[in-house]
Design an enzyme around this catalytic site. Structure first.
Site, PDB file in Angstrom:
ATOM      1  CG  ASP A 264      27.180 -19.418  14.772  1.00  0.00           C
ATOM      2  OD1 ASP A 264      27.236 -20.313  15.643  1.00  0.00           O
ATOM      3  OD2 ASP A 264      27.919 -18.423  14.802  1.00  0.00           O
TER       4      ASP A 264
HETATM    5  C1  BGC Z   1      29.437 -19.110  17.793  1.00  0.00           C
HETATM    6  C2  BGC Z   1      30.230 -20.088  16.947  1.00  0.00           C
HETATM    7  C3  BGC Z   1      30.402 -21.374  17.706  1.00  0.00           C
HETATM    8  C4  BGC Z   1      29.036 -21.919  18.073  1.00  0.00           C
HETATM    9  C5  BGC Z   1      29.068 -23.263  18.766  1.00  0.00           C
HETATM   10  C6  BGC Z   1      28.168 -19.713  18.375  1.00  0.00           C
HETATM   11  O1  BGC Z   1      27.592 -18.903  19.339  1.00  0.00           O
HETATM   12  O2  BGC Z   1      29.144 -17.974  17.015  1.00  0.00           O
HETATM   13  O3  BGC Z   1      31.455 -19.529  16.585  1.00  0.00           O
HETATM   14  O4  BGC Z   1      31.130 -22.290  16.947  1.00  0.00           O
HETATM   15  O5  BGC Z   1      28.398 -20.983  18.936  1.00  0.00           O
HETATM   16  O6  BGC Z   1      29.447 -23.172  20.064  1.00  0.00           O
END
Ligand code: BGC
Length: 714
Positions: A264
């Site tokens: 993530d």
């Molecule tokens: C989130 C993800 C997301 C990623 C990209 C993160 O903060 O937890 O779900 O896909 O950002 O934007």
């Protein structure tokens, strides 16, 4: 290309080129207009040349920028390896659909599949090739802001809707330029963060992980999802980003995932704050060793790869595997032959917000709304004069969180929807979300006295849910509750439309509202959908994908709790020593699966359950529309294992079917119970078939009081 050709390509790559492929950078580093960061920012600390080695980009894109960046990548790339473009297309790209929690309430996965296909057509036209969706985290705590991104508290709904989204995004063949690769997230148990507070650790037994939290991921993997994202949080003490058991033993071996695993946002260097890595170099190595193959938004691996390999040559093998899987994905997407994938501004203009796409969003919003209360006030006659008041009376901010590329101005507000459908609005009174003055309340009551009927569009602001949008109390702001009460006490028929991203504690308004229609964040067509439902042009057919608690103190409350030795319902004579609260009931205000309609349905068995050789059982169910309006019934089948090696849930959703019935119509149908239902993961034994007695219960919500029968599974 076949796997051997990919392997050959990997062999020709330098260490830095390979580390570049496993690096994913935000689009703002490539000067894309309007791009922004969704997480905490950190300095990358890499050179311009290294930046262009990165294998993928995430975030804001458009057809023109994508073509420019891809051309530059191909010009610079020694081995002509194209860039991969990813983003968060969660419930639509520009045509926004209801938030996933709402979609789950439709009990109609076909709508989710269609929404994903529309999102893929739109998103791919803007230059994206992959999306960070679906999220299939089972959630039992509505305080967690990200509950709106999940399909609710049940594994079956998460599995069915998640896999439907995967099919919708990926289509038949990923080489078709209007598809997107799906990334299922967040592996695993992110929905179980302690106290419902985002990014907190999750402590979940293996029993629950295997039986409740992993199955939706398994379904998405079986549907062909190309990527899996590791969760931010620690699971049973080990951050998912560095959790080899989770990413290798479970994901690769047990769930047989053979695609690409991504971290993530910024989660790799966060291993330092978790306290499991000393510095960025160690964090990158930990992540790579655990099974992370793309590092999102930071460049720890890229910066330190030479040092890793010098100290330990086996690291290069892991890196090669990661690069192989990334190149395979790029090949499956057709990027080697066609790096632009047919993207151009003309196609983009044609796809975005087309009439067809908006129609799909409207249909999804119709079926996602849940009628929670109705004393007969709804549906409204079209000519009946009403006032419309509240924070969402004319606001277009109803797209909901995670509609990154949605355009608020394109949304239809409730006022516009009612007017557009020919409703008789005598006045519209927009009000604040948290503050409504005495004067405003008086003005609303005065206006409503003229019509004797008020539609109140209430709810939570969008920012109160979504990532980092957690709350300790899940009630509507006090001023909104007061408004409902005042209107009621002045003898005004009060219809509440709710716009929110989580189950709420509705006790403060429930006694005073004549009807409550939960609209969630319904997306672009929200106002039109609300009007169609209010006037009964469309009959509400949504059923809750998550329980609405009786109060925050009941959380977590969900329909499939494990059985207790002292169940309240069975120990009626015992006043104290049983599983109960002294001050509130055990049951939620509105249970999972609940939803009203403008008609009524009767459900019964219409024959014996048929058992097939392979363990499949066919349950014959008769549904009758006993009311005066046509409508869609959601037939739900729950099961309970009567004796097991573990204290199994008191019931679990085994199957469901949504059917349209004209007034007075009856149909008989056979609903399939799959053989996999008889298997359960038992500690020390693993997946085990549990033959014997099952209770099969049917109904239109999880109380399933309509009928039950016994089934012996051999
Ligand atoms: C989130 C993800 C997301 C990623 C990209 C993160 O903060 O937890 O779900 O896909 O950002 O934007």
């Amino acid at each position: 290309m076949d796997r051997n050709q990919i392997k050959l390509l990997v062999r020709q790559m330098t260490l830095k080129e390979k580390a570049g492929q496993v690096t994913q950078l935000p689009s703002r580093y490539f000067q894309v207009e309007g791009s922004q960061l969704t997480g905490t920012e950190s300095k990358l600390g890499i050179t311009e040349e290294e930046k262009w080695l990165s294998g993928s980009i995430l975030g804001k894109m458009d057809a023109k920028s994508m073509r420019r960046i891809q051309a530059e990548t191909m010009r610079r790339s020694r081995l002509k390896i194209p860039m991969l473009f990813m983003t968060d297309i969660i419930h639509g790209y520009q045509t926004i659909f209801p938030v996933p929690l709402a979609l789950g309430c439709s009990f109609n996965p076909k709508l989710a599949e269609k929404s994903a296909a529309v999102a893929a057509r739109e998103g791919s036209s803007a230059g994206y090739q992959a999306t960070f969706s679906p999220m299939v985290d089972v959630v039992r705590d509505p305080r967690w802001g990200r509950v709106m991104e999940s399909f609710g508290e049940d594994k079956r709904l998460n599995a069915d809707f998640g896999s439907a989204m995967v099919r919708g995004y990926q289509g038949e063949n990923l080489k078709e330029p209007q598809t997107l690769a799906a990334c299922v997230k967040h592996f695993a148990a992110y929905g179980a963060v302690q106290g419902g507070r985002d990014y907190n650790g999750a402590d979940v037994s293996e029993y629950l992980l295997r039986n409740q939290y992993f199955p939706p991921f398994q379904a998405c993997i079986a549907a062909g999802a190309k990527l899996v994202m590791a969760a931010f949080q620690a699971l049973n003490g080990v951050p998912a980003t560095a959790n080899r058991w989770l990413l290798e033993d479970v994901l690769r071996t047990d769930l047989e995932f053979n695609g690409t695993v991504i971290s993530d946002w910024g989660a790799v260097p966060e291993l330092i704050r978790h306290g499991v890595a000393e510095d960025e170099a160690e964090a990158g190595e930990e992540a790579l060793r655990a099974g992370i193959q793309i590092e999102m938004a930071t460049a720890a691996i890229l910066k330190n790869i030479e040092q890793y390999v010098k100290l330990n040559s086996e690291i290069e093998g892991l890196l090669d595997q990661a690069v192989e899987s990334i190149l395979l994905l790029k090949d499956e997407l057709g990027l080697f032959e066609n790096p632009d994938r047919g993207v151009n501004p003309a196609r983009e203009r044609k796809e975005l917000l087309s009439r067809e796409n908006k129609e799909a969003a409207l249909e999804a919003a119709w079926e996602s709304a849940v009628l929670l209360e109705n004393n007969g006030i709804l549906p409204l006659p079209l000519e009946k004069p009403v006032i419309l008041a509240g924070p969402y009376a004319q606001s277009r901010k109803i797209l909901g969180p995670w509609s990154v590329d949605g355009i608020t101005e394109e949304a239809v507000s409730v006022a516009e929807g009612i007017r557009g459908r020919g409703g008789n609005l005598s006045c519209v009174i927009p009000l604040g979300m948290e503050e409504i003055s005495e004067e405003e309340i008086k003005k609303t009551v005065r206006a409503a006295k003229q019509t004797k009927m008020a539609v109140l569009a209430l709810g939570e602001p969008e920012a109160w849910s979504g990532e980092a949008g957690c709350r300790s109390e899940i009630i509507l702001p006090a001023a909104q509750c007061r408004l409902v009460k005042e209107l009621h006490e002045n003898g005004i028929g009060t219809i509440v439309l709710l716009f929110n991203g989580r189950p709420l504690d509705l006790r403060p308004i429930q006694p005073y509202a004549d009807a409550i229609l939960e609209m969630w964040f319904p997306g672009t067509e929200g106002g039109n959908a609300a009007a169609d439902l209010l006037y009964g042009t469309v009959n509400p057919s949504g059923h809750l994908a998550m329980s609405f608690p009786y109060g925050s103190g009941q959380i977590p409350v969900f329909y499939n709790m494990g059985s207790t030795g002292r169940p309240k319902e069975l120990l009626e004579e015992e006043p104290r020593y049983k599983s109960q609260y002294l001050d509130i009931p055990n049951t939620p205000l509105y249970p999972f699966g609940y939803g009203l309609s403008y008609t009524t349905f009767e459900i019964s068995f219409c024959g014996e359950i048929r058992r097939k050789q392979d363990g499949t059982c066919l349950v014959p169910v008769k549904v009758t529309n006993t009311g005066k309006a046509a409508g869609k019934a959601v037939v739900q089948i729950y099961m309970r294992k009567i004796r097991s090696k573990t204290a199994r849930p008191v019931k679990e959703l085994a199957a469901y079917r949504k059917v349209m019935l004209q007034a007075g119509e009856s149909i008989c149908m056979e609903i399939t119970l799959e053989p996999a239902l008889w298997n359960y993961w038992i500690p020390n034994l693993g997946w085990t078939k549990e033959p014997g007695l099952y209770r099969i219960m049917i109904g239109t919500d999880s109380r399933c009081s309509e009928a039950c029968c016994d089934l012996i599974v051999e």
